[in-house]
Structure formats: structure tokens, C-alpha cells
Write a protein that holds these residues in place. Structure first.
Motif, short mmCIF file in Angstrom:
data_model
loop_
_atom_site.label_atom_id
_atom_site.label_comp_id
_atom_site.label_asym_id
_atom_site.label_seq_id
_atom_site.Cartn_x
_atom_site.Cartn_y
_atom_site.Cartn_z
N ARG A 41 0.81 -1.22 0.00
CA ARG A 41 0.00 0.00 0.00
C ARG A 41 0.85 1.27 0.00
O ARG A 41 0.63 2.19 -0.79
CB ARG A 41 -0.91 0.00 1.24
N ASP A 42 1.84 1.31 0.89
CA ASP A 42 2.58 2.55 1.12
C ASP A 42 4.03 2.51 0.65
O ASP A 42 4.71 3.53 0.67
CB ASP A 42 2.59 2.88 2.62
N GLY A 43 4.51 1.34 0.23
CA GLY A 43 5.92 1.18 -0.08
C GLY A 43 6.69 0.79 1.17
O GLY A 43 6.17 0.82 2.30
N LEU A 44 7.93 0.40 0.99
CA LEU A 44 8.80 0.02 2.11
C LEU A 44 9.59 1.24 2.56
O LEU A 44 10.40 1.78 1.82
CB LEU A 44 9.75 -1.09 1.67
N TRP A 45 9.33 1.68 3.80
CA TRP A 45 10.06 2.82 4.37
C TRP A 45 11.35 2.31 4.97
O TRP A 45 11.35 1.40 5.81
CB TRP A 45 9.21 3.50 5.44
N MET A 46 12.47 2.90 4.52
CA MET A 46 13.79 2.48 4.98
C MET A 46 14.58 3.68 5.46
O MET A 46 14.61 4.72 4.80
CB MET A 46 14.57 1.79 3.83
N LYS A 47 15.23 3.52 6.60
CA LYS A 47 16.18 4.53 7.08
C LYS A 47 17.54 3.87 7.15
O LYS A 47 17.72 2.85 7.83
CB LYS A 47 15.79 5.06 8.45
N ASP A 48 18.51 4.42 6.42
CA ASP A 48 19.87 3.89 6.38
C ASP A 48 20.81 5.05 6.69
O ASP A 48 21.00 5.94 5.87
CB ASP A 48 20.18 3.30 5.01
N GLN A 53 13.93 6.88 2.94
CA GLN A 53 13.34 6.75 1.62
C GLN A 53 12.22 5.73 1.64
O GLN A 53 12.14 4.89 2.54
CB GLN A 53 14.39 6.34 0.60
N VAL A 54 11.34 5.83 0.66
CA VAL A 54 10.27 4.85 0.46
C VAL A 54 10.54 4.14 -0.86
O VAL A 54 10.68 4.78 -1.90
CB VAL A 54 8.88 5.52 0.44
N VAL A 55 10.62 2.83 -0.80
CA VAL A 55 10.93 2.01 -1.97
C VAL A 55 9.70 1.23 -2.38
O VAL A 55 9.05 0.59 -1.54
CB VAL A 55 12.09 1.03 -1.68
N ARG A 56 9.36 1.30 -3.63
CA ARG A 56 8.24 0.52 -4.15
C ARG A 56 8.73 -0.88 -4.50
O ARG A 56 9.61 -1.04 -5.34
CB ARG A 56 7.66 1.20 -5.39
#
Length: 309
Positions: A41-48, A53-56
Motif C-alpha cells: 500500500r505505502d511502499g517500504l520505508w527504509m532509514k539507512d 526513503q520509500v521504496v516501491r
């Protein structure tokens, strides 16, 4: 490259999300409906690091509707390895490679029994991850290498192609002719912190502040190194303290081992495939492993306490 991840926890999402961002055709398989729904629904939210970023990326509860991928990466909890690959056996095509990046030892034998030894590669990764909530993770990918290899030690074209795909996504990856040594090197690092973190409930920063914990970790690693050498494995880690030091390199104070994350969720840990593999190796090669035996017993006791009454 079409890549299917069996297991989309923190580590599966960290690697899979990074590959998807770089253009790989990735599908994340996970049994957690809220997690799968949030990603779709929202994409994968990643903090590195400081980057958010939000990755589809595609996510699914199972592999039922998937076409055979080029690569299946197995990152489920160790005790789910057999059931996960059996459930996905129908997507193992004529040219599909199957690779474990799980912590601990013994997964390749299970995979080989289900799909055939010729399809299986081994690998270890120093990428880290923490799942915050459905569809949201902290990833530790920067300068964290992954090492892969064929079980027979050859440098194959498929292994080189997988490494190139990782490198293209900014994930340092190399192909090794000594993958068993690489696996034991990573096991030493897991042995140094996993069980002790789970038993004490400490994050990395606090764990490294207690001299008695450090002494116990070094003793556990020394036992594992003795077992590895007795089995004929060539290690690149030369001193037990080196594994203890390497375990925390580049990780923030609040980082948690996967074993501690399991305990906090009230689930079974992978201690049988980490410290437990040292104990079994010690029994096989007649090498004493009292520290690891004690750590296994303590974690098993905590697991028992957390069982639903």
C-alpha cells in the motif's frame, strides 16, 4: 534479475529493498499480513544512516502466484527453513538458484534435501536491520559486505552474476572459494553477541560497556574457533577478540541483535543454529564447549518462560 526473498523481516527488507531501489525485480514473501499490506500500500520505508526513503517493491504472503525467479534468497528464521522452501518448491525453475543468507550453520543441508545440492549456494552478509513496525525498517547496508559461494568452492558464472547484481545496488559482494570459512567467520560474530544480548536484554552499546560480558563473549568465540579448526575450516578471523570487535562495527548504540529482537517479540530464537551449532560441532570433534552450552541453556530457559501458558 528476478529475485524472490523468502522472509521479509528486517534483513530481507534491507537487502531486498536496496536491490529493488536499484532496479532488480524483487518480490518479498512474508507471513505477516499487516507487514505485506503496508509494503504494497505505502511502499517500504527504509532509514539507512541519515537517509530516509520509500521504496516501491512487491510483497506477498506466499509464492503461490509467482513465476520461477532467477534467484531465491532464504532469510526466514532458521527453524522455518524447511517449511519455507517446501512451500516455494513449485517456483524453483530449471535455472533457479537458491541461496541462504541466514545466521548460523546448517541451512544449506536442508535446502539441498528439498531442491537438490546443485541448485544451492551459500552466503553470509554483514548487512543489518531492525524492523520498527509493518512496512518500516532501519537498514544497515553501508560498507557492509556480503560473501557468497558455491558449496564445492568453484567460482561459477551464476555466483558472479549474483554478486554483480548486489554490487550494482551498492551492496558490496564478493564470491569466495572458501565459503565454509566465510560462514564460520560470520558464525563467530553471531556467537559473540547474539545469546548474550538475548539473555541480558542489552542493546549493542550497553552490551559493550560490561567487562564481564566481553570476557564471556570472547570465551564463547574461542570455543567456536577451536571447533572450526578441528573440522578443518580455514578462518580469516585470527583472535576471539577480533570477532567481538567486528560485531559492533558501524552499528548504532541502540542496535539490537536478531536474537534479542526475537525474545522481545516472545518468539523462539535461532540459538540452535548459532551457539547450538558450536556445541554440536564440539561433540562431533571432541572439543569442549562449556560456555556455549551454558548460553544455549540460558536462552532455552528464557524461551520456555515466554511460552504461552
Amino acid at each position: 534479475m528476478r529475485i524472490c526473498f523468502l522472509g521479509a523481516g528486517a534483513l530481507g527488507c534491507a537487502i531486498g529493498g536496496t536491490l529493488a531501489k536499484a532496479g532488480s525485480d524483487v518480490t518479498l514473501i512474508d507471513r505477516n499480513p499487516p507487514h505485506v499490506d503496508a509494503i504494497n500500500r505505502d511502499g517500504l520505508w527504509m532509514k539507512d544512516g541519515e537517509e530516509e526513503q520509500v521504496v516501491r517493491v512487491r510483497a506477498a504472503l506466499n509464492a503461490d502466484d509467482l513465476a520461477p525467479p532467477d534467484l531465491i534468497v532464504v532469510l526466514v528464521k532458521s527453524f522455518h527453513t524447511r517449511s519455507a522452501i517446501e512451500a516455494a518448491r513449485h517456483i524453483v525453475g530449471p535455472d533457479t538458484a537458491v541461496m541462504s543468507l541466514q545466521n548460523g550453520m546448517g541451512h544449506e543441508e536442508i535446502l539441498a534435501e528439498v531442491v537438490g545440492r546443485d541448485r544451492v549456494l551459500a552466503g553470509k552478509t554483514y548487512v543489518g536491520g531492525v524492523k520498527l513496525s509493518p512496512g518500516r525498517i532501519i537498514a544497515g547496508t553501508r560498507d557492509k559486505r556480503t560473501v557468497i559461494g558455491e558449496l564445492d568452492g568453484t567460482i561459477s558464472e551464476r555466483a558472479k552474476a549474483i554478486a554483480a547484481e548486489f554490487e550494482r545496488a551498492g551492496l558490496p559482494c564478493e564470491v569466495s572459494e572458501n565459503i565454509m570459512g566465510v560462514m564460520w567467520d560470520k558464525l563467530l560474530i553471531n556467537v559473540s553477541t547474539g545469546a548474550l544480548s538475548a539473555i541480558t536484554g542489552q542493546v549493542y552499546g550497553a552490551l559493550y560497556a560490561v567487562p564481564e560480558i566481553e570476557a564471556t563473549a570472547i570465551a564463547a568465540v574461542a570455543e567456536a574457533m577451536a571447533v572450526a579448526r578441528a573440522s578443518g575450516v580455514t578462518l580469516s578471523i585470527k583472535e576471539p577478540r577480533d570477532a567481538w570487535r567486528m560485531a559492533a562495527e558501524g552499528l548504532p548504540y541502540e542496535f539490537k541483535t536478531s536474537m534479542l529482537q526475537s525474545i522481545e517479540k516472545g518468539s523462539v530464537t535461532e540459538v540452535d543454529f548459532i551457539n547450538g551449532s558450536v556445541v554440536r560441532g564440539g561433540q562431533k570433534y571432541n572439543v569442549p564447549t562449556p560456555v556455549n552450552q551454558t548460553l544455549v541453556a540460558a536462552v532455552k530457559g528464557i524461551e520456555r518462560r515466554l511460552e504461552p501458558k
